[in-house]
Design a protein around this motif. Structure first.
Motif, PDB file in Angstrom:
ATOM      1  N   ARG A 167       0.818  -1.202   0.000  1.00 47.05           N
ATOM      2  CA  ARG A 167       0.000   0.000   0.000  1.00 47.05           C
ATOM      3  C   ARG A 167       0.858   1.260   0.000  1.00 47.05           C
ATOM      4  O   ARG A 167       1.775   1.407   0.814  1.00 47.05           O
ATOM      5  CB  ARG A 167      -0.918  -0.007   1.229  1.00 47.05           C
ATOM      6  CG  ARG A 167      -1.893   1.169   1.291  1.00 47.05           C
ATOM      7  CD  ARG A 167      -2.845   1.020   2.465  1.00 47.05           C
ATOM      8  NE  ARG A 167      -3.643  -0.197   2.341  1.00 47.05           N
ATOM      9  CZ  ARG A 167      -4.507  -0.619   3.275  1.00 47.05           C
ATOM     10  NH1 ARG A 167      -4.651   0.085   4.392  1.00 47.05           N
ATOM     11  NH2 ARG A 167      -5.191  -1.723   3.085  1.00 47.05           N
ATOM     12  N   GLY A 168       0.557   2.162  -0.913  1.00 47.00           N
ATOM     13  CA  GLY A 168       1.139   3.489  -0.904  1.00 47.00           C
ATOM     14  C   GLY A 168       2.611   3.586  -1.226  1.00 47.00           C
ATOM     15  O   GLY A 168       3.250   4.605  -0.918  1.00 47.00           O
ATOM     16  N   VAL A 169       3.203   2.581  -1.875  1.00 47.78           N
ATOM     17  CA  VAL A 169       4.640   2.625  -2.141  1.00 47.78           C
ATOM     18  C   VAL A 169       4.920   3.307  -3.476  1.00 47.78           C
ATOM     19  O   VAL A 169       4.068   3.366  -4.362  1.00 47.78           O
ATOM     20  CB  VAL A 169       5.257   1.207  -2.160  1.00 47.78           C
ATOM     21  CG1 VAL A 169       5.095   0.533  -0.823  1.00 47.78           C
ATOM     22  CG2 VAL A 169       4.649   0.360  -3.285  1.00 47.78           C
ATOM     23  N   LYS A 170       6.129   3.805  -3.600  1.00 41.84           N
ATOM     24  CA  LYS A 170       6.624   4.298  -4.875  1.00 41.84           C
ATOM     25  C   LYS A 170       7.224   3.108  -5.622  1.00 41.84           C
ATOM     26  O   LYS A 170       7.975   2.321  -5.047  1.00 41.84           O
ATOM     27  CB  LYS A 170       7.691   5.362  -4.654  1.00 41.84           C
ATOM     28  CG  LYS A 170       8.247   5.947  -5.942  1.00 41.84           C
ATOM     29  CD  LYS A 170       9.291   7.010  -5.647  1.00 41.84           C
ATOM     30  CE  LYS A 170       9.861   7.573  -6.952  1.00 41.84           C
ATOM     31  NZ  LYS A 170      10.899   8.612  -6.686  1.00 41.84           N
ATOM     32  N   PRO A 171       6.898   2.927  -6.895  1.00 38.71           N
ATOM     33  CA  PRO A 171       7.423   1.765  -7.634  1.00 38.71           C
ATOM     34  C   PRO A 171       8.948   1.710  -7.578  1.00 38.71           C
ATOM     35  O   PRO A 171       9.624   2.715  -7.788  1.00 38.71           O
ATOM     36  CB  PRO A 171       6.930   1.995  -9.063  1.00 38.71           C
ATOM     37  CG  PRO A 171       5.729   2.860  -8.916  1.00 38.71           C
ATOM     38  CD  PRO A 171       6.018   3.752  -7.741  1.00 38.71           C
ATOM     39  N   SER A 216      -3.036  -1.465  -8.136  1.00 38.92           N
ATOM     40  CA  SER A 216      -2.706  -1.001  -9.484  1.00 38.92           C
ATOM     41  C   SER A 216      -3.441  -1.832 -10.534  1.00 38.92           C
ATOM     42  O   SER A 216      -3.609  -3.047 -10.383  1.00 38.92           O
ATOM     43  CB  SER A 216      -1.201  -1.096  -9.730  1.00 38.92           C
ATOM     44  OG  SER A 216      -0.477  -0.298  -8.818  1.00 38.92           O
ATOM     45  N   THR A 217      -3.858  -1.193 -11.612  1.00 44.83           N
ATOM     46  CA  THR A 217      -4.513  -1.911 -12.712  1.00 44.83           C
ATOM     47  C   THR A 217      -3.478  -2.737 -13.472  1.00 44.83           C
ATOM     48  O   THR A 217      -2.275  -2.441 -13.423  1.00 44.83           O
ATOM     49  CB  THR A 217      -5.177  -0.933 -13.680  1.00 44.83           C
ATOM     50  OG1 THR A 217      -4.142  -0.158 -14.321  1.00 44.83           O
ATOM     51  CG2 THR A 217      -6.144  -0.014 -12.957  1.00 44.83           C
ATOM     52  N   PRO A 218      -3.915  -3.762 -14.201  1.00 47.14           N
ATOM     53  CA  PRO A 218      -2.968  -4.541 -15.011  1.00 47.14           C
ATOM     54  C   PRO A 218      -2.155  -3.679 -15.975  1.00 47.14           C
ATOM     55  O   PRO A 218      -0.957  -3.899 -16.157  1.00 47.14           O
ATOM     56  CB  PRO A 218      -3.855  -5.532 -15.748  1.00 47.14           C
ATOM     57  CG  PRO A 218      -5.029  -5.718 -14.839  1.00 47.14           C
ATOM     58  CD  PRO A 218      -5.262  -4.364 -14.222  1.00 47.14           C
ATOM     59  N   LEU A 255       3.159  -0.985 -17.314  1.00 44.47           N
ATOM     60  CA  LEU A 255       3.920   0.244 -17.573  1.00 44.47           C
ATOM     61  C   LEU A 255       4.969   0.496 -16.494  1.00 44.47           C
ATOM     62  O   LEU A 255       6.092   0.929 -16.794  1.00 44.47           O
ATOM     63  CB  LEU A 255       2.963   1.432 -17.673  1.00 44.47           C
ATOM     64  CG  LEU A 255       2.026   1.429 -18.883  1.00 44.47           C
ATOM     65  CD1 LEU A 255       1.028   2.580 -18.791  1.00 44.47           C
ATOM     66  CD2 LEU A 255       2.818   1.503 -20.185  1.00 44.47           C
ATOM     67  N   MET A 256       4.636   0.218 -15.239  1.00 45.34           N
ATOM     68  CA  MET A 256       5.605   0.419 -14.160  1.00 45.34           C
ATOM     69  C   MET A 256       6.784  -0.542 -14.283  1.00 45.34           C
ATOM     70  O   MET A 256       7.941  -0.146 -14.106  1.00 45.34           O
ATOM     71  CB  MET A 256       4.920   0.269 -12.806  1.00 45.34           C
ATOM     72  CG  MET A 256       4.046   1.454 -12.419  1.00 45.34           C
ATOM     73  SD  MET A 256       3.349   1.343 -10.750  1.00 45.34           S
ATOM     74  CE  MET A 256       2.042   0.137 -10.997  1.00 45.34           C
ATOM     75  N   LEU A 275       5.336  -2.725  -6.103  1.00 47.97           N
ATOM     76  CA  LEU A 275       4.401  -1.839  -6.793  1.00 47.97           C
ATOM     77  C   LEU A 275       3.222  -1.492  -5.882  1.00 47.97           C
ATOM     78  O   LEU A 275       2.918  -2.225  -4.936  1.00 47.97           O
ATOM     79  CB  LEU A 275       3.893  -2.497  -8.073  1.00 47.97           C
ATOM     80  CG  LEU A 275       4.949  -2.997  -9.059  1.00 47.97           C
ATOM     81  CD1 LEU A 275       4.288  -3.622 -10.281  1.00 47.97           C
ATOM     82  CD2 LEU A 275       5.894  -1.882  -9.469  1.00 47.97           C
ATOM     83  N   PRO A 276       2.542  -0.384  -6.170  1.00 43.45           N
ATOM     84  CA  PRO A 276       1.420   0.029  -5.332  1.00 43.45           C
ATOM     85  C   PRO A 276       0.259  -0.968  -5.383  1.00 43.45           C
ATOM     86  O   PRO A 276      -0.136  -1.421  -6.461  1.00 43.45           O
ATOM     87  CB  PRO A 276       1.002   1.379  -5.926  1.00 43.45           C
ATOM     88  CG  PRO A 276       2.186   1.849  -6.703  1.00 43.45           C
ATOM     89  CD  PRO A 276       2.850   0.614  -7.213  1.00 43.45           C
TER      90      PRO A 276
END
Length: 394
Positions: free
Chosen positions: A58-62, A84-86, A91-92, A80-81
């Motif tokens: 939760r709430g992390v920066k990638p 997040s959507t697929p 993209l991340m 990853l947060p």
């Protein structure tokens, strides 16, 4: 379109640095098997980055959390947060790989895939070579993505060389690629041969009576729990020691009997101490779609440990191990009991000589040497990139 003999061969001498990024569906520390054996050796030749599937918080920066193993392999876990959507996840991961490559020196780039599911976030890369180590038929495993088959077709189009984890998988896939080679499961014989010596009994096995019949490996939909339960019922005086993580199945379905002992996962280093106290090995694989093309690494590992084995008729166990009399094959609980009864009474000297003669032609060192030859020949023919940005771009 040929099968290589994994002989001890010399690779081409490369005059440039190579970054090899492995995209895997398996965690490095899950169980020690084919990817770990091969890539630990690859780290002697290349800069090896093993990229696992992401974890979500939760709430992390990638970011990618990196650590380096004693072999030199660098293990990366994308963080990853959560939620997040697929599309965002793809993209991340793509951006994180680009950032990783921007910090690498100029040289050549090799992508090594264990899963086609990594294609969506790596298709923009322009590697010098693309390798697909097709270890298993993942599309037949429980929970497989419906996209996997289509993505594998695309990976076959992209790959410069394909390796398969067994002979039966090679035969099923050889028409799909022009440059495909069978590399069945191999063996670190010296590691498992330690089990032939008398070893101190691990604390959680010391109290278990004999005879002990053991299994080690992942316990999932490929494991025939009913076969184990019925076999244990037929021989209540035999003790069945089961080692390995339970995944993708409900632990509640595991048979619960006084003579079945579920000891959980153990490290690769611990295994010889457990095997040293076993009288027989059992490989109660279910005969289903998930086991259709498997080539169990534990087959030669049992043999190197000096432990006779009874296995269900998995194709890559029957051929060559069953055909050569190195492993007994049984389909039903009654057959398992019958084969095991014979093995418990059989002298082992001649069998061990035959085992050692067979295993003398196998090693992960020799397998990696043959793979490396194929890779380095492709690398020497690939145009040399002179800057990092040349590695990316749609």
């Amino acid at each position: 379109m040929r099968r290589l003999n994994a002989a001890d061969v010399s690779a081409v001498s490369l005059q440039f640095p190579v970054t090899l990024i492995c995209l895997s569906h398996l965690r490095w520390n899950f169980v020690w098997q084919r990817p770990q054996h091969l890539l630990s050796r690859a780290a002697s030749n290349y800069d090896v980055l093993f990229l696992e599937e992401p974890i979500f918080q939760r709430g992390v920066k990638p970011r990618i959390e990196w650590r380096t193993e004693s072999s030199g392999v660098q293990i990366g876990v994308p963080v990853l947060p959560e939620g997040s959507t697929p599309t965002a996840v793809t993209l991340m991961q793509r951006k994180l790989i680009d950032e990783t490559l921007s910090r690498k020196p100029s040289g050549k780039l090799a992508l090594w895939y264990y899963t086609p599911m990594a294609l969506p976030f790596t298709l923009h890369l322009r590697p010098d070579i693309c390798i697909y180590d097709n270890m298993d038929e993942l599309s037949l495993f429980r929970g497989a993505s419906p996209r996997l088959v289509a993505l594998e077709r695309r990976l076959f189009q992209r790959a410069d060389v394909v390796f398969t984890g067994g002979q039966s998988l090679y035969e099923a896939k050889r028409s799909k690629h022009r440059n495909i080679h069978a590399f069945p499961s191999s063996i670190d014989a010296s590691h498992f041969r330690i089990a032939r010596l008398k070893r101190p009994a691990p604390e959680d096995q010391a109290h278990i009576k004999k005879p002990r019949l053991g299994f080690f490996g992942v316990i999932d939909e490929r494991f025939d729990v009913d076969l184990l339960a019925r076999t244990a019922e037929l021989r209540p005086e035999w003790q069945f020691v089961m080692i390995g993580p339970v995944v993708k199945i409900d632990p509640e379905i595991l048979p619960k009997r006084d003579n079945i002992h579920w000891l959980g996962g153990k490290t690769y280093e611990e295994l010889p101490s457990y095997l040293s106290g076993w009288d027989l090995g059992v490989m109660p694989f279910a005969i289903n779609e998930a086991t259709r093309f498997i080539s169990p690494t534990k087959t030669p590992e049992f043999l190197a440990a000096g432990i006779p084995v009874v296995s269900t008729p998995i194709r890559d166990v029957v051929r060559p191990y069953g055909e050569q009399g190195l492993v007994e094959i049984a389909s039903t609980p009654e057959e398992v009991v019958g084969r095991a009864d014979v093995l418990l009474q059989r002298p082992r000297d001649e069998w061990l000589r035959n085992v050692d003669a067979h295993l003398s032609r196998m090693s992960w060192d020799r397998t990696w040497a043959a793979m490396r030859r194929e890779i380095d020949q492709l690398l020497t023919r690939a145009p040399r990139h002179t800057s990092t940005p040349a590695r990316t771009g749609e």
